[in-house]
Design an enzyme around this catalytic site. Structure first.
Site, mmCIF file in Angstrom:
data_model
loop_
_atom_site.group_PDB
_atom_site.id
_atom_site.type_symbol
_atom_site.label_atom_id
_atom_site.label_comp_id
_atom_site.label_asym_id
_atom_site.label_seq_id
_atom_site.Cartn_x
_atom_site.Cartn_y
_atom_site.Cartn_z
ATOM 1 N N ALA A 74 0.816 -1.217 0.000
ATOM 2 C CA ALA A 74 0.000 0.000 0.000
ATOM 3 C C ALA A 74 0.851 1.270 0.000
ATOM 4 O O ALA A 74 0.442 2.294 -0.545
ATOM 5 C CB ALA A 74 -0.946 0.004 1.193
ATOM 6 N N THR A 75 2.027 1.220 0.586
ATOM 7 C CA THR A 75 2.909 2.402 0.566
ATOM 8 C C THR A 75 3.216 2.787 -0.877
ATOM 9 O O THR A 75 3.073 3.949 -1.277
ATOM 10 C CB THR A 75 4.222 2.123 1.324
ATOM 11 O OG1 THR A 75 3.912 1.783 2.675
ATOM 12 C CG2 THR A 75 5.143 3.326 1.297
ATOM 13 N N HIS A 204 -0.810 -7.975 3.408
ATOM 14 C CA HIS A 204 -0.354 -8.490 4.703
ATOM 15 C C HIS A 204 -1.195 -8.076 5.903
ATOM 16 O O HIS A 204 -0.953 -8.534 7.016
ATOM 17 C CB HIS A 204 1.126 -8.170 4.920
ATOM 18 C CG HIS A 204 1.442 -6.759 5.301
ATOM 19 N ND1 HIS A 204 1.617 -6.375 6.608
ATOM 20 C CD2 HIS A 204 1.631 -5.657 4.558
ATOM 21 C CE1 HIS A 204 1.909 -5.078 6.636
ATOM 22 N NE2 HIS A 204 1.924 -4.623 5.408
ATOM 23 N N THR A 243 9.359 -7.198 -12.804
ATOM 24 C CA THR A 243 8.826 -8.559 -12.956
ATOM 25 C C THR A 243 7.793 -8.863 -11.871
ATOM 26 O O THR A 243 8.041 -8.606 -10.692
ATOM 27 C CB THR A 243 9.979 -9.581 -12.871
ATOM 28 O OG1 THR A 243 10.905 -9.297 -13.918
ATOM 29 C CG2 THR A 243 9.466 -11.009 -13.014
ATOM 30 N N CYS A 329 4.094 1.892 12.282
ATOM 31 C CA CYS A 329 4.936 2.480 11.253
ATOM 32 C C CYS A 329 5.693 3.681 11.788
ATOM 33 O O CYS A 329 6.702 4.084 11.248
ATOM 34 C CB CYS A 329 4.095 2.900 10.074
ATOM 35 S SG CYS A 329 2.823 1.710 9.715
#
Ligand SMILES: *Cc1c(COP(=O)(O)O)cnc(C)c1O
Length: 388
Positions: A74-75, A204, A243, A329
């Site tokens: 998400a960052t 996650h 990739t 965070c």
């Protein structure tokens, strides 16, 4: 080794569900091909798995598979959405609106854009953590290009009124981005009904692997233009080169699939556990619930405790329960949570707060044990204060 503490920090991350792991395993060493290899079966196998995962994720949020851009989480999705829109639309306008209670992965790209000459309105929130829709509408200007409001808060769990926000943005022809890292697989999300133009996701927080997420980018009504932030092989329709990591993508889709399949029963179960924890803790005086009482994630309980030192409280809880104060965070900083201070809390009350994150594997016995220990810890800290 003594027993490890009970894990109640599910907003920081979640343990991977074994069913997710099982789905991923064949794609590490057996079906290891590069999904971009179009000349042989190794590539085709990987490409088929990615295609299926993309379709599943698109289904989960009501978009088309082409509108899903895989990222590292998400960052990265937030950075791509905010900086990508800013770069693509700066000739139209340079004004962005976002609440003060956003995750740093939204606030920091906004601060960065300020340093480049963009203007950002950091909207205050009400005492319950929700934004005021009238204030949002008043903040929109002719040069506003983006409104970014998170779906569910990572500290206090409040769920913002996405449908109403989407309506306002659409009326004013401003793009609407939402950081749904805490929401995917926990509450229903529908980009059509909610008129969302960009949405950040991660695996996650929903019992999937770390290091994989996605950005939903609307392709029609309106078509969102986005400047790539990662250049290279032109993967993901040029929006994010690199990739594709097939096992992570397969695990991400499986995690979201399981989250949606069990959404109703898990919401109910986790809400009951949260109520059970709250009922016990609220027997003490001077315990405040942070955030809206009902419009919040089922597994979230965030409280502030009067008359104790925040650091001492966390230290006392540590042997029995793994929780955090504020957001993981930013837990390296000693400053009180920017989310709790935005609710109007004093510094010391914001500092003496605990975020309980109840999850899929939390049991009733664990909740009772945590409640007992938390009560004992708070009482003994308060007594120590009185003695001094
Ligand atoms: C966890 C979280 C993020 C960061 O997601 P990563 O996938 O870890 O980069 C962003 N926003 C919110 C609201 C979060 O809870």
């Amino acid at each position: 080794m003594s027993q490890r503490p009970i894990y109640l920090d599910c907003h920081a991350t979640t343990p991977m569900d074994k069913r997710v792991l099982d789905a991923m395993l064949p794609y590490f060493s057996e079906h290891f091909g590069n999904p971009s290899s179009i000349t042989h079966v190794y590539g085709w196998e990987a490409e088929a798995a990615v295609k299926k995962a993309r379709e599943m994720l698109a289904d989960a949020i009501g978009c088309t598979p082409e509108e899903i851009v895989f990222t590292s989480g998400a960052t990265e999705a937030n950075n791509l959405a905010i900086k990508g829109v800013a770069e693509a639309y700066f000739s139209k306008g340079r004004h962005i609106i976002t609440p003060q209670t956003e995750h740093n992965a939204v606030l920091d790209p906004c601060h960065y854009l300020e340093s480049l000459g963009f203007e950002v309105t950091f909207l205050p929130v009400r005492q319950d953590g929700l934004i005021d829709l009238e204030e949002l509408e008043e903040a929109i200007r002719p040069d506003t290009i983006l409104v970014s409001v998170m779906a569910a808060n990572n500290e206090i769990g409040v769920i913002q009124p996405l449908e109403e926000i989407g309506k306002i943005c659409r009326q004013h022809e401003v793009l609407f981005h939402t950081d749904a890292a805490q929401a995917i697989g926990k509450i229903p999300l529908d980009v059509q009904k909610m008129k969302i133009d960009l949405m950040s996701l991660t695996a996650h927080k929903v019992y999937g692997p770390k290091g994989i997420g996605a950005l939903y980018v609307r392709r029609r009504n309106p078509r969102v233009n986005l400047a790539a932030q990662m250049h290279g092989g032109g993967h993901e329709r040029g929006m994010r080169s690199g990739t594709l990591c097939t096992p992570q993508i397969v695990g991400f889709a499986k995690a979201v699939e399981l989250g949606l399949a069990e959404l109703k029963s898990e919401s109910k179960r986790q809400m009951q556990l949260r109520e059970r924890l709250w009922q016990q803790l609220a027997q003490l005086d001077g315990i405040h619930l942070n955030g809206h009482p009902t419009q919040r994630l089922p597994g979230n309980l965030n409280i502030s405790v009067e008359g104790v030192d925040g650091a001492a409280l966390l230290l006392g809880l540590q042997p029995v329960v793994a929780v955090s104060s504020g957001s993981a965070c930013s837990s390296t900083s000693t400053a009180p949570s920017h989310v709790l201070t935005a609710l109007g809390h004093s510094q010391s009350l914001a500092y003496a707060s605990i975020r309980f994150g109840i999850g899929r594997f939390t049991t009733t016995e664990e909740i009772d044990k945590v409640a007992q220990h938390a009560i004992a810890t708070i009482q003994s800290l308060r007594q120590a204060v009185v003695k001094v």
